[in-house]
Design a protein around this motif. Structure first.
Motif, PDB file in Angstrom:
ATOM      1  N   TYR B  36      -0.020   1.026  -0.815  1.00  0.00           N
ATOM      2  CA  TYR B  36      -1.234   1.962  -1.111  1.00  0.00           C
ATOM      3  C   TYR B  36      -0.686   3.418  -1.020  1.00  0.00           C
ATOM      4  O   TYR B  36       0.139   3.562  -0.243  1.00  0.00           O
ATOM      5  CB  TYR B  36      -2.538   1.754  -0.408  1.00  0.00           C
ATOM      6  CG  TYR B  36      -3.510   0.591  -0.723  1.00  0.00           C
ATOM      7  CD1 TYR B  36      -2.853  -0.598  -0.024  1.00  0.00           C
ATOM      8  CD2 TYR B  36      -4.251   0.629  -1.583  1.00  0.00           C
ATOM      9  CE1 TYR B  36      -3.693  -1.703  -0.524  1.00  0.00           C
ATOM     10  CE2 TYR B  36      -4.832  -0.931  -2.067  1.00  0.00           C
ATOM     11  CZ  TYR B  36      -4.858  -1.719  -1.214  1.00  0.00           C
ATOM     12  OH  TYR B  36      -5.485  -2.832  -1.596  1.00  0.00           O
ATOM     13  N   GLN B  38      -2.191   7.321  -0.773  1.00  0.00           N
ATOM     14  CA  GLN B  38      -3.509   8.064  -0.378  1.00  0.00           C
ATOM     15  C   GLN B  38      -3.372   9.426  -0.264  1.00  0.00           C
ATOM     16  O   GLN B  38      -2.571   9.878   0.392  1.00  0.00           O
ATOM     17  CB  GLN B  38      -4.136   7.359   1.325  1.00  0.00           C
ATOM     18  CG  GLN B  38      -5.454   7.990   1.430  1.00  0.00           C
ATOM     19  CD  GLN B  38      -6.142   7.473   2.758  1.00  0.00           C
ATOM     20  OE1 GLN B  38      -5.434   7.273   3.746  1.00  0.00           O
ATOM     21  NE2 GLN B  38      -7.519   7.592   2.786  1.00  0.00           N
ATOM     22  N   GLY B  41      -8.162  13.438   1.408  1.00  0.00           N
ATOM     23  CA  GLY B  41      -9.585  13.250   1.152  1.00  0.00           C
ATOM     24  C   GLY B  41     -10.069  12.367  -0.001  1.00  0.00           C
ATOM     25  O   GLY B  41     -11.218  12.364  -0.428  1.00  0.00           O
ATOM     26  N   LYS B  42      -9.159  11.262  -0.179  1.00  0.00           N
ATOM     27  CA  LYS B  42      -9.381  10.248  -0.981  1.00  0.00           C
ATOM     28  C   LYS B  42      -8.986   9.030  -0.508  1.00  0.00           C
ATOM     29  O   LYS B  42      -8.449   8.894   0.385  1.00  0.00           O
ATOM     30  CB  LYS B  42      -8.502  10.279  -2.386  1.00  0.00           C
ATOM     31  CG  LYS B  42      -8.935  11.870  -3.135  1.00  0.00           C
ATOM     32  CD  LYS B  42      -8.180  11.697  -4.657  1.00  0.00           C
ATOM     33  CE  LYS B  42      -8.600  13.195  -5.398  1.00  0.00           C
ATOM     34  NZ  LYS B  42      -7.986  13.078  -6.654  1.00  0.00           N
ATOM     35  N   GLY B  43      -9.881   7.763  -1.188  1.00  0.00           N
ATOM     36  CA  GLY B  43      -9.557   6.795  -0.635  1.00  0.00           C
ATOM     37  C   GLY B  43      -8.065   6.155  -1.244  1.00  0.00           C
ATOM     38  O   GLY B  43      -7.564   6.619  -2.161  1.00  0.00           O
ATOM     39  N   PRO B  44      -7.461   5.199  -0.613  1.00  0.00           N
ATOM     40  CA  PRO B  44      -6.328   4.606  -0.833  1.00  0.00           C
ATOM     41  C   PRO B  44      -6.260   3.890  -2.400  1.00  0.00           C
ATOM     42  O   PRO B  44      -7.284   3.474  -2.889  1.00  0.00           O
ATOM     43  CB  PRO B  44      -5.847   3.422   0.410  1.00  0.00           C
ATOM     44  CG  PRO B  44      -6.734   3.939   1.258  1.00  0.00           C
ATOM     45  CD  PRO B  44      -8.087   4.357   0.747  1.00  0.00           C
ATOM     46  N   PHE B  46      -4.241   1.524  -5.058  1.00  0.00           N
ATOM     47  CA  PHE B  46      -3.436   0.342  -5.048  1.00  0.00           C
ATOM     48  C   PHE B  46      -2.284   0.687  -5.840  1.00  0.00           C
ATOM     49  O   PHE B  46      -2.244   1.300  -7.084  1.00  0.00           O
ATOM     50  CB  PHE B  46      -4.063  -0.680  -5.784  1.00  0.00           C
ATOM     51  CG  PHE B  46      -3.194  -2.165  -5.853  1.00  0.00           C
ATOM     52  CD1 PHE B  46      -3.030  -2.197  -7.079  1.00  0.00           C
ATOM     53  CD2 PHE B  46      -2.806  -2.666  -4.608  1.00  0.00           C
ATOM     54  CE1 PHE B  46      -1.838  -3.391  -7.376  1.00  0.00           C
ATOM     55  CE2 PHE B  46      -2.035  -3.753  -5.083  1.00  0.00           C
ATOM     56  CZ  PHE B  46      -1.702  -4.051  -6.367  1.00  0.00           C
ATOM     57  N   LEU B  87       0.829   3.887   2.445  1.00  0.00           N
ATOM     58  CA  LEU B  87       0.169   2.674   3.469  1.00  0.00           C
ATOM     59  C   LEU B  87       0.659   1.457   3.130  1.00  0.00           C
ATOM     60  O   LEU B  87       0.711   1.164   1.803  1.00  0.00           O
ATOM     61  CB  LEU B  87      -1.593   2.794   3.536  1.00  0.00           C
ATOM     62  CG  LEU B  87      -2.217   4.098   3.857  1.00  0.00           C
ATOM     63  CD1 LEU B  87      -3.725   3.970   3.753  1.00  0.00           C
ATOM     64  CD2 LEU B  87      -1.842   4.531   5.103  1.00  0.00           C
ATOM     65  N   PHE B 100      -3.440  -2.756   8.306  1.00  0.00           N
ATOM     66  CA  PHE B 100      -2.812  -1.756   7.783  1.00  0.00           C
ATOM     67  C   PHE B 100      -1.919  -1.360   8.790  1.00  0.00           C
ATOM     68  O   PHE B 100      -2.150  -1.071  10.062  1.00  0.00           O
ATOM     69  CB  PHE B 100      -4.013  -0.692   7.452  1.00  0.00           C
ATOM     70  CG  PHE B 100      -4.418  -0.876   5.778  1.00  0.00           C
ATOM     71  CD1 PHE B 100      -5.422  -1.615   5.665  1.00  0.00           C
ATOM     72  CD2 PHE B 100      -3.946  -0.527   4.804  1.00  0.00           C
ATOM     73  CE1 PHE B 100      -6.241  -1.902   4.488  1.00  0.00           C
ATOM     74  CE2 PHE B 100      -4.253  -0.577   3.705  1.00  0.00           C
ATOM     75  CZ  PHE B 100      -5.508  -1.347   3.435  1.00  0.00           C
ATOM     76  N   GLY B 101      -1.006  -0.423   8.431  1.00  0.00           N
ATOM     77  CA  GLY B 101      -0.064   0.526   9.268  1.00  0.00           C
ATOM     78  C   GLY B 101      -0.665   1.640   9.155  1.00  0.00           C
ATOM     79  O   GLY B 101      -1.594   2.050   8.597  1.00  0.00           O
ATOM     80  N   LYS B 102       0.085   2.453   9.995  1.00  0.00           N
ATOM     81  CA  LYS B 102      -0.772   4.078  10.075  1.00  0.00           C
ATOM     82  C   LYS B 102      -0.173   4.936   9.088  1.00  0.00           C
ATOM     83  O   LYS B 102      -0.906   6.168   8.739  1.00  0.00           O
ATOM     84  CB  LYS B 102      -0.437   4.862  11.501  1.00  0.00           C
ATOM     85  CG  LYS B 102      -0.967   3.911  12.667  1.00  0.00           C
ATOM     86  CD  LYS B 102      -0.725   4.583  13.880  1.00  0.00           C
ATOM     87  CE  LYS B 102      -1.331   3.964  14.753  1.00  0.00           C
ATOM     88  NZ  LYS B 102      -1.170   4.535  16.365  1.00  0.00           N
TER      89      LYS B 102
END
Lengths: 115, 110
Positions: B36, B38, B41-44, B46, B87, B100-102
């Motif tokens: 993903y 990111q 301020g936004k969602g991941p 795909f 991500l 998820f990884g960091k």
């Protein structure tokens, strides 16, 4: 739009108050997920809904957290008696929920700040 | 316990300077490896799913590859608009949730 939507986009609350966060998934997606993202951290799984099955609540950090979903539509994440450590971005995602088609599509998130 | 580790934590590139991001995983019976993007301020958003070792997928300047232990996201001739946090996540064979990884924060300078 056809994406996942979340409301509110920002929420500031006082310690000890309850908050409700809302998620509208993509139409036709049977699976819905809630995640928490703390500053500088990865996404932390909270809860997963799949159709009419019992939700997977294994990621909820305490009994102050709960979530509901009505059928295959809207979901609400409730945090009771909020604490400062609850401050984070809460992300919702949905997917088709079918084997081999489990790409999750995320909403923009709700930024929660507990004072 | 399933684990996903990404490296480096941050990467700074000059425009046009190709590089790779690493995602190593220990996920029981990995069913899928997801990438993903990111933005702040936004969602991941795909990017890719990889299902088996040896599989590769491409999208514009990005190519994702998968081995039995790790996945790479190769970025060829990056542009400033590729700057974001990337991500990766693994899906366990027994569940439909993702670990998820960091993330790797990528900054591409003009």
């Amino acid at each position: 739009g056809a994406g996942v939507s979340q409301s509110p986009s920002n929420k500031v609350t006082e310690k000890g108050k309850d908050v409700e966060l809302r998620c509208d998934p993509i139409s036709g997606h049977t699976a819905l997920y809630w995640y928490r993202q703390r500053l500088g951290q990865g996404l932390e799984f909270l809860i997963y809904f799949q159709g009419n099955s019992a939700p997977d609540k294994s990621g909820l950090p305490s009994d102050r957290f709960s979530a509901e979903r009505t059928g295959e539509s809207v979901s609400t994440l409730t945090i009771q008696r909020t604490q400062q450590e609850d401050s984070a971005v809460y992300l919702c995602a949905s997917s088709l929920g079918q084997r081999g088609y489990n790409e999750q599509f995320f909403g923009p998130g709700t930024r929660l700040t507990v004072l | 316990e399933d684990q996903v580790t990404q490296s480096p934590e941050a990467l700074r590139l000059q425009e046009g300077e190709s590089s790779s991001l690493n995602c190593s995983y220990t996920v029981s019976g990995l069913r899928g490896l997801f990438w993903y993007r990111q933005d702040p301020g936004k969602g991941p958003e795909f990017l890719f799913t990889l299902y088996s070792a040896g599989e590769e997928k491409e999208k514009e300047r990005l190519k994702a590859t998968l081995t039995k232990k790790e996945s790479f996201l190769h970025i060829t001739a990056p542009k400033p608009e590729d700057s974001a946090t990337y991500l990766c996540a693994g899906e366990n064979s027994g569940y439909s949730t993702l670990t998820f990884g960091k993330g790797t924060m990528l900054l591409v300078s003009p």
